[in-house]
Design a protein around this motif. Structure first.
Motif, PDB file in Angstrom:
ATOM      1  N   PRO A   1      42.582 117.220  13.394  1.00  0.00           N
ATOM      2  CA  PRO A   1      43.942 117.397  12.864  1.00  0.00           C
ATOM      3  C   PRO A   1      44.984 116.518  13.562  1.00  0.00           C
ATOM      4  O   PRO A   1      45.978 116.127  12.938  1.00  0.00           O
ATOM      5  CB  PRO A   1      44.236 118.886  13.103  1.00  0.00           C
ATOM      6  CG  PRO A   1      43.209 119.370  14.062  1.00  0.00           C
ATOM      7  CD  PRO A   1      42.021 118.476  13.936  1.00  0.00           C
ATOM      8  N   PHE A   2      44.752 116.179  14.829  1.00  0.00           N
ATOM      9  CA  PHE A   2      45.670 115.303  15.572  1.00  0.00           C
ATOM     10  C   PHE A   2      45.596 113.882  14.993  1.00  0.00           C
ATOM     11  O   PHE A   2      46.622 113.260  14.658  1.00  0.00           O
ATOM     12  CB  PHE A   2      45.257 115.382  17.056  1.00  0.00           C
ATOM     13  CG  PHE A   2      45.867 114.380  17.997  1.00  0.00           C
ATOM     14  CD1 PHE A   2      47.091 113.786  17.752  1.00  0.00           C
ATOM     15  CD2 PHE A   2      45.205 114.069  19.191  1.00  0.00           C
ATOM     16  CE1 PHE A   2      47.634 112.870  18.662  1.00  0.00           C
ATOM     17  CE2 PHE A   2      45.737 113.164  20.101  1.00  0.00           C
ATOM     18  CZ  PHE A   2      46.948 112.566  19.827  1.00  0.00           C
ATOM     19  N   THR A   3      44.383 113.367  14.832  1.00  0.00           N
ATOM     20  CA  THR A   3      44.218 112.018  14.264  1.00  0.00           C
ATOM     21  C   THR A   3      44.776 111.984  12.837  1.00  0.00           C
ATOM     22  O   THR A   3      45.470 111.037  12.454  1.00  0.00           O
ATOM     23  CB  THR A   3      42.720 111.627  14.265  1.00  0.00           C
ATOM     24  OG1 THR A   3      42.250 111.663  15.609  1.00  0.00           O
ATOM     25  CG2 THR A   3      42.499 110.236  13.702  1.00  0.00           C
ATOM     26  N   ARG A   4      44.483 113.055  12.062  1.00  0.00           N
ATOM     27  CA  ARG A   4      44.945 113.061  10.663  1.00  0.00           C
ATOM     28  C   ARG A   4      46.473 113.093  10.582  1.00  0.00           C
ATOM     29  O   ARG A   4      47.086 112.387   9.789  1.00  0.00           O
ATOM     30  CB  ARG A   4      44.343 114.238   9.892  1.00  0.00           C
ATOM     31  CG  ARG A   4      44.604 114.114   8.388  1.00  0.00           C
ATOM     32  CD  ARG A   4      43.888 115.147   7.557  1.00  0.00           C
ATOM     33  NE  ARG A   4      44.237 116.492   7.909  1.00  0.00           N
ATOM     34  CZ  ARG A   4      43.389 117.374   8.419  1.00  0.00           C
ATOM     35  NH1 ARG A   4      42.132 117.056   8.630  1.00  0.00           N
ATOM     36  NH2 ARG A   4      43.791 118.586   8.722  1.00  0.00           N
TER      37      ARG A   4
ATOM     38  N   LYS B   1      51.130 110.817   8.713  1.00  0.00           N
ATOM     39  CA  LYS B   1      52.564 110.834   9.016  1.00  0.00           C
ATOM     40  C   LYS B   1      53.361 111.723   8.050  1.00  0.00           C
ATOM     41  O   LYS B   1      54.204 111.226   7.277  1.00  0.00           O
ATOM     42  CB  LYS B   1      53.140 109.407   9.004  1.00  0.00           C
ATOM     43  CG  LYS B   1      52.342 108.473   9.880  1.00  0.00           C
ATOM     44  CD  LYS B   1      53.025 107.183  10.157  1.00  0.00           C
ATOM     45  CE  LYS B   1      52.050 106.218  10.774  1.00  0.00           C
ATOM     46  NZ  LYS B   1      51.315 106.720  11.933  1.00  0.00           N
ATOM     47  N   PRO B   2      53.122 113.033   8.086  1.00  0.00           N
ATOM     48  CA  PRO B   2      53.827 113.921   7.147  1.00  0.00           C
ATOM     49  C   PRO B   2      55.345 113.829   7.253  1.00  0.00           C
ATOM     50  O   PRO B   2      56.057 114.117   6.298  1.00  0.00           O
ATOM     51  CB  PRO B   2      53.338 115.319   7.550  1.00  0.00           C
ATOM     52  CG  PRO B   2      52.036 115.074   8.248  1.00  0.00           C
ATOM     53  CD  PRO B   2      52.174 113.747   8.937  1.00  0.00           C
ATOM     54  N   ARG B   3      55.863 113.411   8.426  1.00  0.00           N
ATOM     55  CA  ARG B   3      57.334 113.299   8.534  1.00  0.00           C
ATOM     56  C   ARG B   3      57.835 111.888   8.195  1.00  0.00           C
ATOM     57  O   ARG B   3      59.017 111.587   8.354  1.00  0.00           O
ATOM     58  CB  ARG B   3      57.788 113.702   9.939  1.00  0.00           C
ATOM     59  CG  ARG B   3      57.503 115.160  10.244  1.00  0.00           C
ATOM     60  CD  ARG B   3      58.655 115.813  10.962  1.00  0.00           C
ATOM     61  NE  ARG B   3      58.281 117.129  11.432  1.00  0.00           N
ATOM     62  CZ  ARG B   3      58.720 117.658  12.568  1.00  0.00           C
ATOM     63  NH1 ARG B   3      59.524 116.973  13.349  1.00  0.00           N
ATOM     64  NH2 ARG B   3      58.353 118.869  12.908  1.00  0.00           N
ATOM     65  N   GLY B   4      56.904 111.016   7.788  1.00  0.00           N
ATOM     66  CA  GLY B   4      57.323 109.697   7.309  1.00  0.00           C
ATOM     67  C   GLY B   4      57.438 108.617   8.366  1.00  0.00           C
ATOM     68  O   GLY B   4      57.778 107.488   8.052  1.00  0.00           O
TER      69      GLY B   4
ATOM     70  N   LEU C   1      53.379 115.743  16.285  1.00  0.00           N
ATOM     71  CA  LEU C   1      52.253 114.969  16.827  1.00  0.00           C
ATOM     72  C   LEU C   1      52.143 115.213  18.343  1.00  0.00           C
ATOM     73  O   LEU C   1      51.052 115.401  18.885  1.00  0.00           O
ATOM     74  CB  LEU C   1      52.458 113.477  16.554  1.00  0.00           C
ATOM     75  CG  LEU C   1      51.277 112.607  16.983  1.00  0.00           C
ATOM     76  CD1 LEU C   1      50.157 112.698  15.960  1.00  0.00           C
ATOM     77  CD2 LEU C   1      51.681 111.163  17.176  1.00  0.00           C
ATOM     78  N   LEU C   2      53.297 115.218  18.983  1.00  0.00           N
ATOM     79  CA  LEU C   2      53.302 115.469  20.433  1.00  0.00           C
ATOM     80  C   LEU C   2      52.803 116.877  20.750  1.00  0.00           C
ATOM     81  O   LEU C   2      52.152 117.093  21.772  1.00  0.00           O
ATOM     82  CB  LEU C   2      54.726 115.277  20.980  1.00  0.00           C
ATOM     83  CG  LEU C   2      55.123 113.864  21.418  1.00  0.00           C
ATOM     84  CD1 LEU C   2      54.572 113.536  22.790  1.00  0.00           C
ATOM     85  CD2 LEU C   2      54.647 112.783  20.455  1.00  0.00           C
ATOM     86  N   ASP C   3      53.062 117.815  19.841  1.00  0.00           N
ATOM     87  CA  ASP C   3      52.572 119.179  20.069  1.00  0.00           C
ATOM     88  C   ASP C   3      51.048 119.234  20.080  1.00  0.00           C
ATOM     89  O   ASP C   3      50.453 120.051  20.782  1.00  0.00           O
ATOM     90  CB  ASP C   3      53.156 120.149  19.032  1.00  0.00           C
ATOM     91  CG  ASP C   3      54.600 120.504  19.352  1.00  0.00           C
ATOM     92  OD1 ASP C   3      55.044 120.208  20.478  1.00  0.00           O
ATOM     93  OD2 ASP C   3      55.283 121.077  18.475  1.00  0.00           O
TER      94      ASP C   3
END
Ligand SMILES: C[S@@+](CC[C@H](N)C(=O)[O-])C[C@H]1O[C@@H](n2cnc3c(N)ncnc32)[C@H](O)[C@@H]1O
Length: 344
Positions: A100-103, A108-111, A118-120
Protein backbone atom coordinates in the motif's frame (compact mmCIF):
# COMPACT_ATOMS: atom_id res chain seq x y z
CA UNK A 1 13.86 27.76 -12.21
CA UNK A 2 11.48 25.20 -10.76
CA UNK A 3 8.30 27.25 -11.12
CA UNK A 4 6.14 24.26 -10.25
CA UNK A 5 7.37 24.43 -6.71
CA UNK A 6 6.47 28.09 -6.47
CA UNK A 7 3.05 28.18 -8.04
CA UNK A 8 1.21 28.33 -4.74
CA UNK A 9 -0.21 24.86 -5.32
CA UNK A 10 3.01 22.86 -5.58
CA UNK A 11 1.68 20.02 -7.65
CA UNK A 12 4.99 18.21 -7.60
CA UNK A 13 4.52 15.45 -10.15
CA UNK A 14 7.21 13.27 -11.73
CA UNK A 15 6.34 14.85 -15.11
CA UNK A 16 7.03 18.33 -13.77
CA UNK A 17 10.18 17.04 -12.12
CA UNK A 18 11.47 15.51 -15.34
CA UNK A 19 10.67 18.67 -17.27
CA UNK A 20 12.69 20.72 -14.81
CA UNK A 21 15.57 18.34 -14.31
CA UNK A 22 15.88 16.48 -17.62
CA UNK A 23 19.44 15.29 -18.33
CA UNK A 24 21.04 15.97 -21.73
CA UNK A 25 21.52 12.82 -23.85
CA UNK A 26 25.11 11.67 -24.45
CA UNK A 27 26.29 10.88 -28.01
CA UNK A 28 26.26 7.15 -27.26
CA UNK A 29 22.75 7.30 -25.79
CA UNK A 30 21.20 4.57 -27.96
CA UNK A 31 23.94 2.00 -27.30
CA UNK A 32 23.98 2.74 -23.57
CA UNK A 33 20.20 2.63 -23.39
CA UNK A 34 20.00 -0.78 -25.11
CA UNK A 35 22.60 -2.24 -22.77
CA UNK A 36 20.97 -0.75 -19.67
CA UNK A 37 17.47 -1.84 -20.70
CA UNK A 38 18.69 -5.42 -21.24
CA UNK A 39 20.45 -5.37 -17.87
CA UNK A 40 17.31 -4.12 -16.10
CA UNK A 41 15.06 -6.60 -17.93
CA UNK A 42 17.15 -9.50 -16.56
CA UNK A 43 16.66 -8.27 -12.99
CA UNK A 44 12.94 -7.58 -13.36
CA UNK A 45 12.15 -10.78 -15.30
CA UNK A 46 13.83 -12.83 -12.61
CA UNK A 47 11.94 -11.01 -9.84
CA UNK A 48 8.69 -11.60 -11.74
CA UNK A 49 9.39 -15.34 -12.00
CA UNK A 50 10.09 -15.46 -8.28
CA UNK A 51 6.84 -13.69 -7.39
CA UNK A 52 4.91 -16.06 -9.65
CA UNK A 53 6.62 -18.98 -7.89
CA UNK A 54 5.57 -17.45 -4.54
CA UNK A 55 9.13 -17.14 -3.28
CA UNK A 56 9.87 -15.17 -0.09
CA UNK A 57 9.09 -11.48 -0.95
CA UNK A 58 11.73 -9.68 1.16
CA UNK A 59 14.76 -11.02 -0.74
CA UNK A 60 13.02 -10.28 -4.06
CA UNK A 61 12.33 -6.62 -3.33
CA UNK A 62 15.68 -6.11 -1.62
CA UNK A 63 17.56 -7.50 -4.61
CA UNK A 64 15.55 -5.43 -7.10
CA UNK A 65 16.13 -2.25 -5.06
CA UNK A 66 19.86 -3.01 -4.81
CA UNK A 67 20.22 -3.70 -8.53
CA UNK A 68 18.18 -0.65 -9.59
CA UNK A 69 20.44 1.50 -7.42
CA UNK A 70 23.49 0.05 -9.18
CA UNK A 71 21.98 0.56 -12.64
CA UNK A 72 21.07 4.17 -11.76
CA UNK A 73 24.66 4.76 -10.66
CA UNK A 74 26.24 3.07 -13.66
CA UNK A 75 24.46 4.85 -16.51
CA UNK A 76 24.08 8.51 -17.40
CA UNK A 77 21.12 10.46 -16.04
CA UNK A 78 19.31 10.52 -19.38
CA UNK A 79 19.65 6.72 -19.83
CA UNK A 80 18.31 6.17 -16.32
CA UNK A 81 15.39 8.54 -16.94
CA UNK A 82 14.52 6.60 -20.11
CA UNK A 83 14.55 3.32 -18.14
CA UNK A 84 12.01 4.51 -15.57
CA UNK A 85 8.89 4.03 -17.77
CA UNK A 86 10.17 0.59 -18.83
CA UNK A 87 10.35 -0.53 -15.20
CA UNK A 88 6.93 0.95 -14.47
CA UNK A 89 5.37 -0.93 -17.41
CA UNK A 90 7.02 -4.25 -16.55
CA UNK A 91 4.59 -6.97 -15.33
CA UNK A 92 6.54 -7.21 -12.04
CA UNK A 93 5.10 -3.80 -11.12
CA UNK A 94 1.71 -5.39 -10.36
CA UNK A 95 3.39 -7.31 -7.52
CA UNK A 96 5.27 -4.35 -6.05
CA UNK A 97 2.11 -2.22 -6.22
CA UNK A 98 0.35 -4.58 -3.81
CA UNK A 99 2.36 -2.83 -1.09
CA UNK A 100 0.00 0.00 0.00
CA UNK A 101 2.95 2.38 0.57
CA UNK A 102 4.38 1.80 -2.92
CA UNK A 103 0.88 2.02 -4.45
CA UNK A 104 0.05 5.29 -2.67
CA UNK A 105 3.31 6.78 -3.84
CA UNK A 106 2.81 5.55 -7.40
CA UNK A 107 -0.85 6.54 -7.83
CA UNK A 108 -0.63 9.85 -5.91
CA UNK A 109 -4.25 10.12 -4.70
CA UNK A 110 -3.60 13.73 -3.65
CA UNK A 111 -2.23 14.63 -7.08
CA UNK A 112 1.39 15.27 -6.13
CA UNK A 113 4.44 13.41 -4.80
CA UNK A 114 5.34 13.15 -1.13
CA UNK A 115 2.03 14.00 0.52
CA UNK A 116 1.50 13.69 4.26
CA UNK A 117 -0.35 10.36 4.08
CA UNK A 118 2.63 8.87 2.26
CA UNK A 119 4.76 9.95 5.20
CA UNK A 120 2.30 8.22 7.53
CA UNK A 121 3.17 4.92 5.82
CA UNK A 122 6.82 5.63 6.55
CA UNK A 123 6.07 6.57 10.17
CA UNK A 124 4.01 3.38 10.55
CA UNK A 125 1.41 5.73 11.92
CA UNK A 126 -2.00 4.33 12.96
CA UNK A 127 -3.66 6.51 10.30
CA UNK A 128 -2.27 4.09 7.68
CA UNK A 129 -3.62 0.98 9.47
CA UNK A 130 -6.76 0.72 7.30
CA UNK A 131 -4.75 0.78 4.07
CA UNK A 132 -2.56 -1.97 5.47
CA UNK A 133 -5.52 -4.07 6.63
CA UNK A 134 -6.96 -3.96 3.09
CA UNK A 135 -3.68 -5.10 1.49
CA UNK A 136 -3.03 -8.64 0.21
CA UNK A 137 -0.70 -10.91 2.22
CA UNK A 138 2.03 -10.20 -0.29
CA UNK A 139 1.34 -6.47 0.03
CA UNK A 140 1.70 -6.67 3.81
CA UNK A 141 4.99 -8.54 3.50
CA UNK A 142 6.34 -6.06 0.96
CA UNK A 143 5.32 -3.18 3.24
CA UNK A 144 7.37 -4.75 6.03
CA UNK A 145 10.37 -4.33 3.69
CA UNK A 146 9.64 -0.88 2.22
CA UNK A 147 8.80 0.61 5.62
CA UNK A 148 12.05 -0.82 6.96
CA UNK A 149 14.29 0.41 4.12
CA UNK A 150 17.22 2.68 4.96
CA UNK A 151 15.40 5.77 3.68
CA UNK A 152 12.27 4.95 5.74
CA UNK A 153 14.40 4.48 8.84
CA UNK A 154 16.08 7.82 8.18
CA UNK A 155 12.72 9.59 7.85
CA UNK A 156 11.56 8.14 11.16
CA UNK A 157 14.79 9.38 12.73
CA UNK A 158 14.20 12.77 11.09
CA UNK A 159 10.85 13.01 12.86
CA UNK A 160 12.61 12.38 16.19
CA UNK A 161 15.35 14.90 15.40
CA UNK A 162 12.74 17.58 14.62
CA UNK A 163 10.82 16.96 17.85
CA UNK A 164 14.08 17.03 19.84
CA UNK A 165 15.06 20.32 18.18
CA UNK A 166 11.71 21.89 19.13
CA UNK A 167 12.17 20.70 22.72
CA UNK A 168 15.78 21.94 22.86
CA UNK A 169 14.83 25.40 21.57
CA UNK A 170 11.88 25.57 24.00
CA UNK A 171 14.18 24.63 26.86
CA UNK A 172 16.64 27.39 25.87
CA UNK A 173 14.06 30.13 25.26
CA UNK A 174 11.34 29.51 27.83
CA UNK A 175 7.59 30.02 27.54
CA UNK A 176 7.83 32.71 24.82
CA UNK A 177 9.18 30.13 22.34
CA UNK A 178 7.80 30.45 18.81
CA UNK A 179 8.31 27.73 16.18
CA UNK A 180 7.57 27.81 12.45
CA UNK A 181 7.30 24.58 10.44
CA UNK A 182 7.29 24.92 6.65
CA UNK A 183 5.68 22.08 4.63
CA UNK A 184 4.41 20.56 7.87
CA UNK A 185 2.40 17.68 6.33
CA UNK A 186 0.55 16.17 9.30
CA UNK A 187 3.10 17.64 11.75
CA UNK A 188 3.69 14.15 13.18
CA UNK A 189 6.79 15.31 15.10
CA UNK A 190 4.41 17.30 17.35
CA UNK A 191 3.20 13.94 18.73
CA UNK A 192 6.74 13.37 20.06
CA UNK A 193 7.36 16.86 21.47
CA UNK A 194 7.53 17.13 25.26
CA UNK A 195 7.50 20.94 25.05
CA UNK A 196 4.14 20.90 23.28
CA UNK A 197 2.71 18.30 25.64
CA UNK A 198 3.85 20.30 28.67
CA UNK A 199 2.56 23.60 27.22
CA UNK A 200 6.03 25.17 27.01
CA UNK A 201 5.47 26.85 23.65
CA UNK A 202 3.88 30.21 22.90
CA UNK A 203 2.99 29.19 19.35
CA UNK A 204 3.91 26.57 16.75
CA UNK A 205 2.89 27.77 13.30
CA UNK A 206 2.55 24.86 10.85
CA UNK A 207 2.31 25.80 7.16
CA UNK A 208 1.36 23.47 4.33
CA UNK A 209 -0.03 23.93 0.83
CA UNK A 210 -2.45 20.98 1.14
CA UNK A 211 -5.75 22.00 2.80
CA UNK A 212 -6.43 18.35 3.73
CA UNK A 213 -3.22 18.19 5.75
CA UNK A 214 -3.96 21.54 7.36
CA UNK A 215 -7.43 20.24 8.34
CA UNK A 216 -5.81 17.16 9.93
CA UNK A 217 -3.45 19.36 11.98
CA UNK A 218 -6.30 21.66 13.00
CA UNK A 219 -8.43 18.76 14.18
CA UNK A 220 -5.62 17.00 16.03
CA UNK A 221 -4.16 20.04 17.80
CA UNK A 222 -7.13 22.31 18.49
CA UNK A 223 -6.79 24.15 21.81
CA UNK A 224 -2.96 23.91 21.79
CA UNK A 225 -0.12 26.24 20.74
CA UNK A 226 -0.23 24.75 17.22
CA UNK A 227 -1.51 27.23 14.61
CA UNK A 228 -2.15 25.60 11.22
CA UNK A 229 -1.52 27.90 8.26
CA UNK A 230 -2.85 27.16 4.79
CA UNK A 231 -0.14 28.51 2.50
CA UNK A 232 2.83 27.71 0.34
CA UNK A 233 6.47 28.55 -0.17
CA UNK A 234 5.15 31.45 -2.19
CA UNK A 235 3.46 32.79 0.97
CA UNK A 236 6.85 32.89 2.64
CA UNK A 237 8.65 34.41 -0.31
CA UNK A 238 5.97 37.06 -0.59
CA UNK A 239 4.85 39.32 2.20
CA UNK A 240 5.46 37.74 5.58
CA UNK A 241 5.05 40.76 7.82
CA UNK A 242 2.01 39.16 9.40
CA UNK A 243 3.79 35.90 10.28
CA UNK A 244 6.14 37.46 12.86
CA UNK A 245 9.51 36.09 13.95
CA UNK A 246 10.58 32.76 15.48
CA UNK A 247 13.13 31.01 17.69
CA UNK A 248 13.09 28.01 15.35
CA UNK A 249 12.15 27.76 11.68
CA UNK A 250 12.52 24.42 9.90
CA UNK A 251 11.55 22.49 6.79
CA UNK A 252 11.78 18.72 6.23
CA UNK A 253 10.59 16.94 3.10
CA UNK A 254 10.47 20.17 1.08
CA UNK A 255 13.97 21.03 -0.15
CA UNK A 256 14.07 17.65 -1.97
CA UNK A 257 11.71 19.26 -4.50
CA UNK A 258 13.37 22.67 -4.80
CA UNK A 259 15.98 23.63 -7.38
CA UNK A 260 19.15 25.12 -5.93
CA UNK A 261 18.24 28.75 -6.67
CA UNK A 262 14.75 28.40 -5.19
CA UNK A 263 16.17 26.61 -2.13
CA UNK A 264 18.61 29.47 -1.62
CA UNK A 265 15.92 32.12 -1.97
CA UNK A 266 13.70 30.31 0.52
CA UNK A 267 16.59 29.96 2.97
CA UNK A 268 17.36 33.69 2.75
CA UNK A 269 13.72 34.42 3.56
CA UNK A 270 13.63 31.94 6.45
CA UNK A 271 16.73 33.48 8.02
CA UNK A 272 14.95 36.83 8.07
CA UNK A 273 12.13 35.22 10.04
CA UNK A 274 14.49 34.35 12.92
CA UNK A 275 14.64 36.28 16.17
CA UNK A 276 18.15 37.06 17.49
CA UNK A 277 19.55 33.72 18.72
CA UNK A 278 17.12 31.85 16.44
CA UNK A 279 17.86 28.61 14.56
CA UNK A 280 16.96 27.53 11.01
CA UNK A 281 17.09 23.85 10.05
CA UNK A 282 16.44 22.17 6.70
CA UNK A 283 16.67 18.52 5.78
CA UNK A 284 17.22 16.81 2.42
CA UNK A 285 17.63 13.23 1.25
CA UNK A 286 21.33 12.63 0.61
CA UNK A 287 22.95 11.77 -2.70
CA UNK A 288 23.69 8.07 -3.10
CA UNK A 289 20.85 6.61 -1.02
CA UNK A 290 20.31 2.93 -1.70
CA UNK A 291 16.55 3.28 -2.33
CA UNK A 292 16.81 5.92 -5.09
CA UNK A 293 16.23 3.46 -7.98
CA UNK A 294 13.18 1.76 -6.45
CA UNK A 295 11.69 5.10 -5.38
CA UNK A 296 12.02 6.64 -8.84
CA UNK A 297 10.61 3.61 -10.68
CA UNK A 298 8.01 1.60 -8.75
CA UNK A 299 7.16 4.45 -6.35
CA UNK A 300 7.25 7.07 -9.14
CA UNK A 301 8.84 9.40 -6.57
CA UNK A 302 11.79 11.37 -7.93
CA UNK A 303 13.66 13.59 -5.48
CA UNK A 304 16.49 16.07 -5.69
CA UNK A 305 19.13 14.32 -3.65
CA UNK A 306 21.84 16.62 -2.26
CA UNK A 307 25.50 16.38 -1.32
CA UNK A 308 27.09 18.12 1.69
CA UNK A 309 28.61 20.57 -0.78
CA UNK A 310 25.19 21.46 -2.21
CA UNK A 311 23.79 21.95 1.30
CA UNK A 312 26.70 24.28 2.08
CA UNK A 313 26.18 26.16 -1.14
CA UNK A 314 22.53 26.88 -0.16
CA UNK A 315 23.74 28.14 3.21
CA UNK A 316 26.58 30.20 1.76
CA UNK A 317 24.21 31.78 -0.76
CA UNK A 318 21.80 32.77 2.03
CA UNK A 319 23.71 34.05 5.03
CA UNK A 320 24.42 37.69 5.89
CA UNK A 321 26.51 39.10 8.76
CA UNK A 322 23.75 38.41 11.31
CA UNK A 323 24.63 34.69 11.12
CA UNK A 324 27.08 33.41 13.72
CA UNK A 325 27.29 29.72 12.97
CA UNK A 326 26.22 27.02 10.52
CA UNK A 327 26.65 23.29 10.18
CA UNK A 328 25.87 20.44 7.80
CA UNK A 329 25.63 16.88 9.09
CA UNK A 330 24.17 13.47 8.27
CA UNK A 331 21.60 11.46 10.18
CA UNK A 332 22.63 8.06 11.58
CA UNK A 333 22.51 6.05 8.33
CA UNK A 334 23.55 8.92 6.02
CA UNK A 335 20.26 8.87 4.08
CA UNK A 336 19.17 12.31 5.29
CA UNK A 337 21.41 15.35 5.47
CA UNK A 338 20.73 18.38 7.69
CA UNK A 339 21.71 22.03 7.36
CA UNK A 340 21.50 24.25 10.46
CA UNK A 341 22.06 28.02 10.61
CA UNK A 342 22.19 30.12 13.79
CA UNK A 343 21.51 33.83 14.05
CA UNK A 344 23.52 36.01 16.46
C1 LIG B 1 7.26 14.86 2.26
S1 LIG B 1 5.98 15.75 3.07
C2 LIG B 1 6.79 16.19 4.58
C3 LIG B 1 5.83 16.48 5.69
C4 LIG B 1 6.48 16.74 7.04
N1 LIG B 1 7.38 17.87 6.99
C5 LIG B 1 7.21 15.51 7.52
O1 LIG B 1 8.44 15.54 7.60
O2 LIG B 1 6.54 14.52 7.83
C6 LIG B 1 6.02 17.20 2.11
C7 LIG B 1 4.95 18.24 2.46
O3 LIG B 1 5.32 19.45 1.81
C8 LIG B 1 4.16 20.10 1.38
N2 LIG B 1 4.61 21.02 0.34
C9 LIG B 1 5.19 20.70 -0.84
N3 LIG B 1 5.48 21.80 -1.53
C10 LIG B 1 5.09 22.85 -0.77
C11 LIG B 1 5.13 24.26 -0.94
N4 LIG B 1 5.65 24.79 -2.04
N5 LIG B 1 4.63 25.04 0.03
C12 LIG B 1 4.11 24.48 1.16
N6 LIG B 1 4.04 23.16 1.38
C13 LIG B 1 4.53 22.36 0.43
C14 LIG B 1 3.25 18.99 0.93
O4 LIG B 1 1.91 19.40 0.93
C15 LIG B 1 3.56 17.91 1.97
O5 LIG B 1 2.67 17.98 3.05
Amino acid sequence: MAEFALDGKSLITPEAFLREFAHPRPVAFETQFEEAAAHMALILNFAHQQFVAEAEPAPIINRVARELHKIRLKYSGSVWQALIPLAQQHPVASFFLQDPFTRWSFTKPRGYSGDAHLLDFIYRHPSADNDLADASDLGKQLYASTSDSASSQAVRERREILAAKVDEVAEANGPGTEVFTIAAGHLREAELSKALKNKKLKRWVALDQDPESIATIREKWKGTAVEPLDGSVRTILGSTNSIGTFDLVYAAGLYDYLAQNVATKLTQRCLRLLKPGGVFLFANFAQGIADDGFMETFMNWPLLLRSEKQMWSIIEGSVDNSIIDANVYFGANHNVIYGVVMKG
